[in-house]
Write an enzyme that holds these catalytic residues in place. Structure first.
Site, PDB file in Angstrom:
ATOM      1  N   HIS A 145       0.819  -1.216   0.000  1.00 20.63           N
ATOM      2  CA  HIS A 145       0.000   0.000   0.000  1.00 20.63           C
ATOM      3  C   HIS A 145       0.851   1.263   0.000  1.00 20.63           C
ATOM      4  O   HIS A 145       0.352   2.332  -0.339  1.00 20.63           O
ATOM      5  CB  HIS A 145      -1.058  -0.021   1.116  1.00 20.63           C
ATOM      6  CG  HIS A 145      -0.557   0.273   2.499  1.00 20.63           C
ATOM      7  ND1 HIS A 145      -0.234  -0.714   3.395  1.00 20.63           N
ATOM      8  CD2 HIS A 145      -0.346   1.434   3.147  1.00 20.63           C
ATOM      9  CE1 HIS A 145       0.157  -0.176   4.534  1.00 20.63           C
ATOM     10  NE2 HIS A 145       0.093   1.133   4.409  1.00 20.63           N
TER      11      HIS A 145
ATOM     12  N   ASP B  38       1.272  -7.727   2.365  1.00 19.80           N
ATOM     13  CA  ASP B  38       1.327  -6.291   2.062  1.00 19.80           C
ATOM     14  C   ASP B  38       2.775  -5.804   1.884  1.00 19.80           C
ATOM     15  O   ASP B  38       3.321  -5.120   2.735  1.00 19.80           O
ATOM     16  CB  ASP B  38       0.631  -5.516   3.194  1.00 19.80           C
ATOM     17  CG  ASP B  38       0.323  -4.085   2.806  1.00 19.80           C
ATOM     18  OD1 ASP B  38       0.893  -3.598   1.805  1.00 19.80           O
ATOM     19  OD2 ASP B  38      -0.482  -3.438   3.511  1.00 19.80           O
TER      20      ASP B  38
ATOM     21  N   SER C  90       4.014   2.216   8.355  1.00 19.49           N
ATOM     22  CA  SER C  90       3.823   1.221   7.314  1.00 19.49           C
ATOM     23  C   SER C  90       5.122   1.009   6.587  1.00 19.49           C
ATOM     24  O   SER C  90       5.803   1.962   6.218  1.00 19.49           O
ATOM     25  CB  SER C  90       2.759   1.681   6.325  1.00 19.49           C
ATOM     26  OG  SER C  90       1.517   1.300   6.802  1.00 19.49           O
TER      27      SER C  90
HETATM   28  N1  ARG Z   1      -4.626   0.224   7.505  1.00 18.72           N
HETATM   29  C1  ARG Z   1      -3.295   0.213   6.986  1.00 18.72           C
HETATM   30  C2  ARG Z   1      -2.739   1.637   7.087  1.00 18.72           C
HETATM   31  O1  ARG Z   1      -3.215   2.388   7.819  1.00 18.72           O
HETATM   32  C3  ARG Z   1      -3.258  -0.356   5.617  1.00 18.72           C
HETATM   33  C4  ARG Z   1      -3.941   0.433   4.562  1.00 18.72           C
HETATM   34  C5  ARG Z   1      -3.851  -0.112   3.183  1.00 18.72           C
HETATM   35  N2  ARG Z   1      -4.900  -1.039   2.865  1.00 18.72           N
HETATM   36  C6  ARG Z   1      -6.135  -0.680   2.420  1.00 18.72           C
HETATM   37  N3  ARG Z   1      -7.007  -1.612   2.194  1.00 18.72           N
HETATM   38  N4  ARG Z   1      -6.478   0.552   2.207  1.00 18.72           N
HETATM   39  O2  ARG Z   1      -2.320   2.343   6.293  1.00 18.72           O
HETATM   40  N1  GLU Z   2      -1.075   1.191   7.498  1.00 17.03           N
HETATM   41  C1  GLU Z   2      -0.501   2.263   8.265  1.00 17.03           C
HETATM   42  C2  GLU Z   2       0.417   3.146   7.421  1.00 17.03           C
HETATM   43  O1  GLU Z   2       0.165   3.382   6.288  1.00 17.03           O
HETATM   44  C3  GLU Z   2       0.208   1.699   9.416  1.00 17.03           C
HETATM   45  C4  GLU Z   2      -0.780   1.181  10.320  1.00 17.03           C
HETATM   46  C5  GLU Z   2      -1.030   2.129  11.436  1.00 17.03           C
HETATM   47  O2  GLU Z   2      -1.614   3.186  11.256  1.00 17.03           O
HETATM   48  O3  GLU Z   2      -0.588   1.710  12.509  1.00 17.03           O
HETATM   49  O4  GLU Z   2       1.370   3.708   7.903  1.00 17.03           O
END
Ligand code: ARG
Ligand code: GLU
Length: 721
Positions: A86, A222, A651
């Site tokens: 991502h 990921d 991330s």
């Molecule tokens: N929740 C994770 C973060 O905060 C992964 C986001 C990417 N995945 C998604 N389905 N949008 O960034």
């Molecule tokens: N998916 C998040 C990011 O893009 C990390 C997950 C979080 O927020 O802890 O940095």
């Protein structure tokens, strides 16, 4: 007597929280002083000096800020960088066409020549961190206004930056910590030729998509891979076909040993933003006012975009990254509201504040802190409606690309009106770059529908005093028909790249006259002006007072609550967080295990599904249990969780074992713990990592890109030294 003493020692030892998580995102240069002993107690085998050192190579030399929004780490001596799928998603999308659908099918460079350059992408190393608090606050007194204070600090820091010792290729930046009570300087090195090396198909890299996002148990691979290129002297350089793979100072070793419950882990990266030291009133406002407002706007926006993406393959590609971004925070805020409510964060803050106030009242040397809490409560209350106005405005106007274009054109016209040709020419480059950056991800059809769906929220969701009267009149004139209104605004010249470029190629005076004649630009200018005069200007003083009070309160907490260990809120600077592998009790009767494996992917598999499809090759590998050296006891590990305190920006951060070896890649947090930015709770806050063995398995066995694995330093059997 002796017996009693022994007994109490035994009791203490028993209580010693050997696996209880530690909250905190710590500055790497302060680990030795603040955390090393504790980290060793939790299972770390290396020293703080191995993590951050000025005199020898240390782990920090293998960590990069990836594009300023994520983290990456160096995993080979040829500049290979690992980060999340991502994090690389925007890049992957940019290279994707209907014919070469890398989002859907993945991408693998089989040699250096096939690696894909990316305009604008960069990675930044941290060379050194210095404490410059004294210099920054020189001449600052309590009597200054916020703006006087800021301008003195700005001047001081400019001086500090000018005099800093660094090489010509290095940059320097300074940042405030603890709400402006401390300042640190960072010497950095940025590389700008960063090429895409590999990414798994979306059905692995984003497996489970929005349904699984922020949720455990998780089964997402990921990750994506990039390579840093440098000039022939290994120095930072803009993209050139002449550039060669970068030879890093340090690359991480990769452990194939696997993960057990209670194992020590640390995560090294660039967490973006947290607010751990807020007043209870602010926490309650986030939960009841701000998050709900932002969720409401995004709910509408997502419905519109999703509707188009599901039926149009090219819009699906075009809006993929944008949609994921909007959806990601939307879902996180929902988790945050639930978590703040479920853990009763408000009452916890209130109790904490009670203790704080009692101690302050009891100690004359704290007299300056006496009214802090009451003062903050009042200011936050006064700010509440403005905060709502701000969130609605920025969420709505920021989602409608017509206004983004209008805003760019308006800035250009304004530059002309101020400084004629000179201003225009200066600004034109920025405008063209901004438009180029967004236009490929802009569909007029989608955007019009966004306007129709979101502007009603502007017209009715906002407190009346914040709604533009001009817009209200316009709306009435259009008999409240938002679609009709939109039709008049989306002029061809504002909707296509060739038309916009033609407009900007005109002589300045002509272009500006045209820009000023567009109704969309006029409307944007009016909305912005109205926002400035009804929300921004009247709340500026309150915000200044809050900033000042919050700064005192942060210092006061450090002075008064001395049993607590304080770490600065995340601010996109390099931090270390540590904890142990472990499951958690999600709710009554539900305990989650600490790891998942490929069987779970197959349990979730829904043939042809938008979110849960599984590539055939992966199904075959699973059926044959063909996991090579990456499997464990006939299973293929996929993800695991631990108690590391992370946030957005972490991330792509490496998860390291007690020896500093790479064991996983951080990419998310669990649903019950998404409120950790505001109220970390060790019992339920867990970060989610993809097991490095799954990453390697996908590269090697699934994608047949084993040549990349050969670049890396893998080993089995502890330490690997
Ligand atoms: N929740 C994770 C973060 O905060 C992964 C986001 C990417 N995945 C998604 N389905 N949008 O960034
Ligand atoms: N998916 C998040 C990011 O893009 C990390 C997950 C979080 O927020 O802890 O940095």
């Amino acid at each position: 007597m002796k017996f009693v003493k022994l007994l109490s020692i035994a009791f203490l030892l028993f209580l010693a929280p050997s696996v209880k998580a530690d909250e905190g995102m710590w500055l790497p240069q302060l680990l030795q002083r603040l955390n090393e002993a504790r980290m060793k107690q939790l299972g770390m085998k290396i020293s703080a000096e191995d993590i951050y050192s000025l005199s020898k190579s240390s782990l920090k030399d293998a960590i990069v800020s990836f594009g300023g929004f994520c983290t990456g780490e160096i995993i080979s001596d040829k500049g290979l960088v690992l980060t999340n799928h991502h994090c690389g998603f925007d890049v992957i999308q940019n290279h994707t066409t209907l014919q070469n659908n890398y989002i859907r099918d993945g991408f693998w460079a089989m040699n250096n020549g096939q690696e894909l350059p990316n305009k604008g992408l960069f990675v930044t190393f941290i060379v050194r961190i210095d404490d410059v608090t004294k210099q920054a606050l020189n001449g600052v007194t309590a009597l200054l206004t916020e703006s006087e204070r800021q301008s003195i600090i700005d001047r001081n820091l400019a001086e500090v930056r000018k005099n800093v010792q660094k090489e010509a290729k290095q940059d320097v930046l300074t940042r405030a910590f603890f709400e402006g009570n401390q300042y640190f300087l960072f010497v950095t090195e940025t590389y700008r030729d960063i090429r895409l090396v590999g990414a798994p198909p979306g059905s692995i890299g984003n497996f489970g998509k929005d349904t699984d996002n922020w949720v455990w148990p998780r089964h997402t691979g990921d990750f994506s891979m990039f390579r840093i290129y440098a000039d022939k002297n290994n120095q930072p350089a803009e993209y050139s076909p002449e550039n060669i793979p970068y030879t890093p100072k340090r690359s991480l070793k990769i452990s194939l040993d696997g993960i057990s419950e209670k194992d020590f882990t640390m995560v090294f990266g660039f967490p973006g933003r947290t607010t751990q030291y807020l007043h209870s009133a602010a926490v309650e406002q986030i939960r009841t006012v701000n998050d709900p407002a932002k969720i409401a706007v995004r709910d509408k926006a997502l419905q519109v975009i999703d509707g188009f993406m599901r039926k149009d393959e090219s819009i699906k590609i075009q809006y993929a990254a944008k949609y994921a971004g909007i959806q990601n925070s939307y879902k996180k805020w929902q988790g945050e509201v639930l978590g703040l409510t479920g853990t009763d964060a408000y009452s916890k803050k209130i109790n904490y504040e009670k203790t704080f106030q009692q101690r302050v009242d009891a100690n004359p040397s704290f007299s300056a802190y006496k009214t802090l809490l009451a003062d903050l409560a009042k200011e936050y209350k006064d700010f509440e409606s403005y905060g709502l106005g701000r969130d609605y405005y920025t969420e709505i106007i920021g989602k409608i690309e017509l206004f983004t274009i209008a805003s760019q054109l308006n800035a250009l016209a304004t530059a002309y009106e101020k400084e004629r040709e000179k201003g225009y020419t200066q600004r034109l480059k920025t405008t063209l770059a901004a438009i180029e950056g967004m236009i490929g991800e802009y569909s007029v059809t989608v955007d019009k529908k966004l306007f129709e769906a979101l502007m009603p929220l502007y017209a009715s969701g906002l407190p009346a005093q914040f709604i533009s009267p001009v817009f209200k009149t316009k709306l009435q004139a259009a008999s409240n028909d938002f679609a009709g209104l939109a039709n008049g605004l989306y002029k061809d010249e504002l909707s296509s790249e060739p038309a916009l470029k033609a407009l900007l190629a005109k002589p300045a005076a002509e272009a500006v006259a045209a820009i000023r004649s567009y109704e969309a630009v006029q409307l944007f200018v009016e909305l912005q002006k109205n926002y400035q005069s009804t929300v921004q200007a009247p709340s500026q003083e309150i915000q200044n007072r809050i900033a000042k009070l919050q700064r005192s309160y942060t210092q006061a907490q450090m002075d008064v609550m001395t049993e607590k260990k304080f770490y600065p809120d995340a601010n996109s600077t390099l931090r270390v967080t540590y904890g142990n592998v472990g499951g958690y009790n999600a709710r009554d009767g539900v305990r989650f295990a600490y790891a998942t494996n490929l069987d779970g992917v197959m349990e979730k598999y829904k043939p042809g599904d938008y979110e849960f499809d599984v590539p055939e090759k992966l199904r075959q590998l699973h059926a044959a249990k063909d996991y090579g050296v990456y499997g464990q006891n006939g299973k293929m590990p996929v993800c695991f969780i631990a108690s590391n305190h992370t946030t957005g920006g972490n991330s792509g951060s490496p998860a390291l074992d007690g020896y500093g070896n790479l064991i996983g890649l951080n990419f998310d947090r669990v649903w019950e713990g998404t409120m950790s930015d505001i109220n970390y709770d060790a019992s339920i806050c867990r970060n989610i990592m993809v097991d490095i063995r799954y990453v390697l398995f996908i590269i090697d066995k699934f994608a047949g890109a084993g040549h990349l694995v050969k670049e890396m330093k893998l080993f089995k059997g502890k330490k690997g030294n």
